[in-house]
Enzyme design. Structure first.
Site, PDB file in Angstrom:
ATOM      1  N   SER A 151     -57.501 -41.171 -20.941  1.00 19.41           N
ATOM      2  CA  SER A 151     -58.955 -41.221 -21.060  1.00 19.41           C
ATOM      3  C   SER A 151     -59.663 -41.167 -19.716  1.00 19.41           C
ATOM      4  O   SER A 151     -60.809 -40.704 -19.638  1.00 19.41           O
ATOM      5  CB  SER A 151     -59.371 -42.483 -21.826  1.00 19.41           C
ATOM      6  N   HIS A 203     -62.118 -45.916 -16.707  1.00 18.42           N
ATOM      7  CA  HIS A 203     -63.101 -44.920 -17.151  1.00 18.42           C
ATOM      8  C   HIS A 203     -64.154 -44.670 -16.083  1.00 18.42           C
ATOM      9  O   HIS A 203     -64.584 -43.532 -15.877  1.00 18.42           O
ATOM     10  CB  HIS A 203     -63.763 -45.395 -18.443  1.00 18.42           C
TER      11      HIS A 203
END
Length: 416
Positions: A151, A203
């Protein structure tokens, strides 16, 4: 009469689910599908053998620094903690990776993914160190946080794809629209609120790397197109290149700007501007551009014309003798156009069958030459005595190859 059999009108043969799945899979480019396969296989192998020692392969800043375990940078993006984790990441990768791979090419995208994974890990470790050892408020949480999953790279790709799309706003799950430049940050907040065990720093570092890439900060680390082409031409990759899903790097899609090199049409943002950006961009590789002036190129004759016969000697600059071009030249030769000498003295190759005018002779004596013959001053005076401007007379004689009758017709047409 024999009655024909009843036939069902508008018979539509619908493809079954396996067929549609196969078509969907074949539409995914080579590298994107390869990443999906690798991550999926790794997860299911770990599931079958019962491997769950993620502390050995995750991105753990304390272990990466103390034991210098650099392999964690790349193993952490290939392993996933649950079935939902790997499914969600791969479903997000398919549209993002497919779009970027079609623009960049398969080999280029692989290099970019490695670059983004590396930069994400570096930013992750640096921020963790800053939080743990700053003089104001120290916290060891990020130093001992174990992060795995693709991610982080996905957030970088979201930033890059949004920058390439050129859109002003984007929809967040179809609920509301946000400015495109803040789209990745809104996703970051949504995931933090809706999901548990989500790495905020992982992230966030992906977003930082994505913006660093779009701003051109990685340009020094990104090679030119020839580098990717040489890899594609290697024998060990020939079996992959021959596959229909493989996308060869051809310098990028001209409709979208890929910041592998700084170029004149690239735009800078407010993050870096002024002299700082100029100093940085001067150190970055640039695409080669043609030094040939574009202002003298005739759109009706694209490319280069063929060289005239060898008996005519070297090719000098010239003017096309077709009527529209004559009209334009005669209009531009008035005293109100001070740049005529620069236009007439520009060296060009003419299409076969056209004659050229020697630029050196024209500039020196003011009288055009035509295949070795010089137009006499008397001929010029004859036309001048008829009321024509001397400069227009010289240009008309040049276009008419010294033929007085043709020159008169050209001059008369301009008077009309």
């Amino acid at each position: 009469m024999r009655r024909p059999r009843n036939m069902r009108p508008n018979i539509v043969s619908e493809a079954g689910l396996p067929t549609r799945l196969n078509q969907w899979w074949e539409s995914i480019p080579f590298l994107t599908s390869a990443v999906v396969v690798v991550c999926g296989v790794i997860y299911f192998v770990c599931l079958l053998v019962g491997y769950d020692s993620f502390n050995e392969i995750c991105l753990l800043p304390s272990a990466a620094i103390s034991k210098f375990q650099v392999y964690r940078i790349y193993t952490s993006i290939l392993f996933h903690g649950s079935l939902l984790h790997v499914l969600f990441n791969m479903m997000a990768l398919v549209p993002l990776g497919s779009e970027l791979e079609r623009i960049m090419g398969s080999v280029r995208l692989l290099y970019v993914i490695i670059l983004l994974a590396t930069s994400n890990a570096i930013f992750h470790v640096l921020i963790a160190l800053l939080v743990a050892h700053n003089p104001f408020l120290t916290n060891d949480y990020f130093m001992n946080e174990c992060s795995i999953g693709f991610s982080g790279v996905l957030f970088s790709m979201v930033v890059i794809e949004t920058s390439l799309s050129g859109v002003q706003s984007r929809s967040v799950f179809g609920l509301f629209n946000v400015p495109a430049k803040w789209y990745a940050f809104f996703l970051l907040v949504v995931f933090q609120l809706l999901m548990q065990n989500v790495s905020l720093l992982g992230h966030l570092c992906g977003i930082i790397s994505g913006f660093a890439y779009t701003f051109g900060l990685f340009n020094l680390l990104i090679p030119g197109t020839s580098f990717y082409s040489s890899i594609e031409a290697s024998s060990w990759l020939s079996s992959c290149v021959r596959r229909p899903k493989f996308i060869v790097c051809t310098g990028g899609n001209p409709s979208g700007y890929i910041p592998t090199h700084t170029s004149q049409n690239s735009t800078t943002s407010g993050l870096l501007s002024g002299n700082i950006w100029g100093n940085l961009s001067s150190l970055m590789p640039r695409r080669e551009v043609s030094a040939q002036p574009q202002s003298v190129e005739d759109s009706r004759f694209p490319g280069r014309g063929r060289t005239l016969g060898a008996a005519q000697g070297q090719i000098a600059s010239g003017l096309n003798s077709d009527s529209n071009l004559q009209a334009r030249l005669l209009e531009d030769s008035s005293p109100n156009h001070p740049s005529d000498s620069a236009i007439l003295n520009t060296t060009q190759r003419l299409p076969e069958g056209r004659h050229s005018v020697g630029n050196a002779a024209t500039a020196g004596a003011g009288i055009p030459h035509h295949q070795g013959a010089v137009v006499s001053e008397e001929e010029i005076k004859k036309l001048v005595s008829m009321g024509f401007d001397r400069t227009q007379v010289e240009v008309a004689l040049a276009a008419a190859d010294g033929d007085l009758n043709v020159a008169v017709e050209i001059l008369m047409s301009q008077q009309g």
